[in-house]
Design a protein around this motif. Structure first.
Motif, mmCIF file in Angstrom:
data_model
loop_
_atom_site.group_PDB
_atom_site.id
_atom_site.type_symbol
_atom_site.label_atom_id
_atom_site.label_comp_id
_atom_site.label_asym_id
_atom_site.label_seq_id
_atom_site.Cartn_x
_atom_site.Cartn_y
_atom_site.Cartn_z
ATOM 1 N N GLU A 1 0.493 -1.200 -0.340
ATOM 2 C CA GLU A 1 -0.023 -0.176 0.126
ATOM 3 C C GLU A 1 0.722 1.085 -0.215
ATOM 4 O O GLU A 1 0.930 1.847 -0.848
ATOM 5 C CB GLU A 1 -1.071 0.243 0.782
ATOM 6 C CG GLU A 1 -2.194 -0.736 1.105
ATOM 7 C CD GLU A 1 -3.005 -1.037 2.326
ATOM 8 O OE1 GLU A 1 -3.587 -1.509 2.197
ATOM 9 O OE2 GLU A 1 -2.237 -0.799 3.605
ATOM 10 N N ARG B 1 -11.861 3.715 -3.134
ATOM 11 C CA ARG B 1 -12.159 1.492 -2.239
ATOM 12 C C ARG B 1 -12.809 1.015 -3.188
ATOM 13 O O ARG B 1 -13.883 1.277 -3.441
ATOM 14 C CB ARG B 1 -12.196 2.244 -1.219
ATOM 15 C CG ARG B 1 -11.090 2.837 -0.742
ATOM 16 C CD ARG B 1 -9.466 2.036 0.027
ATOM 17 N NE ARG B 1 -8.635 2.593 0.616
ATOM 18 C CZ ARG B 1 -7.722 2.186 1.208
ATOM 19 N NH1 ARG B 1 -7.372 1.198 0.677
ATOM 20 N NH2 ARG B 1 -6.838 2.810 1.791
ATOM 21 N N VAL C 1 -8.131 -0.340 -5.894
ATOM 22 C CA VAL C 1 -8.408 1.149 -5.256
ATOM 23 C C VAL C 1 -8.447 1.376 -7.046
ATOM 24 O O VAL C 1 -8.214 0.653 -7.967
ATOM 25 C CB VAL C 1 -7.431 1.701 -5.108
ATOM 26 C CG1 VAL C 1 -6.967 2.139 -3.835
ATOM 27 C CG2 VAL C 1 -5.733 2.093 -5.529
#
Length: 485
Positions: free
Chosen positions: A195, A215, A221
């Motif tokens: 991330e 999200r 994403v």
């Protein structure tokens, strides 16, 4: 509580503090890495048969503030756009220079005026006539150079677009890959490192194109531009662009000579301020290539046309035929309003009056059509040429100046306008840079590593480790005692 329960609780405690110590170590080691966000353990009570069995590590949490990040990214895009525009305008303004500066266009116009004045006061001086011809050539060379450098600014913007498109495409493919890795590891491991890398790549894109991040299930994403174009949702889209190695003033996007931007093969609007990809450095580069630099080019072309027309005025030089060019020519020909585009680059000093081209400077005094030198003391044409150069005259439309000005004053006014515009752009860039820094600091206050806090956490971890170790030691002692009875 039985000894076995106490031992189990203490073991879970040791495992937890060991993991916590590892996180503290990683946090401190990466404290200076900009894209790294602080990590914390997610803990919950562990029970067996309704009885406490210690603590369970549910995972690792990554510190984040979605609103702060989105605001900071939007400002980063605005700053990127302002920086490109400011840098481009500063470069263009520097080409003209400011009146009074050595080498500025307006200064060279004034030097030409002064040379004509000196020659008109002493028309029999061959050196003063030669100097006037030289100063006229300097004006021509300056305009030619400005035109060339303006095209170079457009080429640089075009190359920047190509580089930014490559960066966006590469980053989108990497984010697509990271999304897939996060999905696979979502329930079986720590994905916060992935991330972090994904955020770094998204930040890289957001300075080029303003984006909205959404999200999706599984940790994915999706990325869309602020104006609604889809960049990534499951699979990455691809931007298309072809760089143009050489750009001339007549080459435009509308005319098909320059590459447009495509998204998955479909043209997208950019560079207008309201296009799907506008708002960041990419849109600003298109605006510089297709609007700002061409607008500046139109101004210098207007200066060139104004200069040429002053010396083509009927009656100024009785020896010149109406179809012949004046002192300043369009690549050797008579200038025409219909061919104003690119004139600054094509402007030439009439070879008849240019010693460097085999001509004679005395034609400034006696006329371009004169076959032989006239009376050395005659200054009529020189005086009239000086008056024509300084006479207030309404500039061509491309100049963007509504006043009636002399040639040098017109160049000075356009230079002043461009300088003022460049200064405003620079001030806007500085303001946005400060705003970005402030927003970045606010975001970091919630997501960055505070080494003092981490050291405090480490002390708590040491105490917890010691307490759990003491429990295990005590249980061991009790078990030994029981076995010895």
């Amino acid at each position: 509580m039985g000894l076995s329960s106490a031992l189990s609780i203490a073991n879970s405690g040791l495992a937890t503090v060991s993991r916590a110590a590892e996180l503290v170590s990683n946090n401190v080691a990466n404290a200076t890495v900009e894209s790294y966000a602080r990590k914390e353990l997610a803990l919950s009570p562990q029970t067996v048969g309704g009885q406490s069995a210690g603590v369970r590590v549910d995972g690792v949490l990554r510190a984040e503030n979605a609103q702060a990040t989105a605001t900071r990214r939007q400002t980063a895009a605005e700053h990127g756009a302002a920086f490109v525009a400011s840098n481009g305008r500063a470069n263009l303004s520097a080409l003209l220079g400011l009146p009074g500066e050595a080498g500025a266009l307006a200064s060279q116009m004034v030097a030409f005026e002064d040379a004509l004045r000196a020659a008109s006061n002493a028309p029999d001086s061959t050196s003063l006539l030669a100097n006037a011809a030289q100063r006229a050539g300097d004006v021509v060379s300056k305009l030619n150079g400005i035109s060339t450098q303006t095209s170079a600014v457009r080429v640089a913007a075009d190359q920047s677009i190509a580089q930014q498109v490559e960066t966006v495409n590469s980053s989108l493919k990497q984010i697509e890959s990271i999304n897939a890795q996060i999905r696979m590891r979502a329930n079986s491991g720590d994905v916060t490192g992935l991330e972090d890398e994904r955020q770094r790549l998204i930040d890289q894109i957001s300075a080029i194109i303003p984006i909205r991040q959404m999200r999706r299930d599984g940790g994915d994403v999706a990325l869309y531009t602020r104006n609604g174009a889809q960049l990534l949702d499951g699979s990455a889209k691809e931007l298309g662009f072809t760089a143009t190695p050489t750009i001339t003033p007549d080459m435009t996007l509308a005319g098909g000579a320059l590459s447009a931007l495509t998204l998955n093969g479909r043209p997208v609007t950019v560079g207008t301020g309201a296009g799907q990809m506008d708002g960041g450095s990419l849109g600003a580069a298109f605006a510089l290539r297709d609007e700002i630099a061409p607008g500046f080019n139109a101004q210098i072309d207007a200066i060139a046309r104004d200069l040429a027309e002053r010396f083509e005025a009927p009656g100024l030089d009785p020896t010149r035929a109406p179809t012949d060019p004046g002192l300043f020519t369009d690549a050797g020909a008579l200038s025409a309003p219909a061919s104003e585009l690119g004139l600054a680059g094509r402007l030439r000093l009439n070879a008849l009056a240019d010693p460097a081209q085999g001509g004679a400077a005395w034609r400034l005094r006696d006329g371009l059509g004169a076959a032989t030198p006239g009376p050395a003391g005659t200054s009529t044409l020189l005086t009239d040429s000086l008056a024509a150069l300084a006479a207030p005259r309404l500039a061509p439309a491309g100049a963007g100046v509504a006043q009636r000005l002399g040639a040098a004053d017109l160049a000075g006014e356009i230079a002043a306008q461009n300088y003022a515009t460049a200064q405003r752009a620079d001030q806007k860039t500085a303001f946005l840079a400060g705003q970005f820094d402030a927003l970045r600091n606010l975001e970091l206050a919630e997501t960055a590593v505070d080494t003092d806090r981490e050291m405090q956490n480490l002390l708590v971890i040491e105490q917890a480790y010691a307490a759990n170790a003491r429990v295990i030691s005590t249980v061991d002692t009790l078990l030994r005692t029981l076995l010895e009875i």
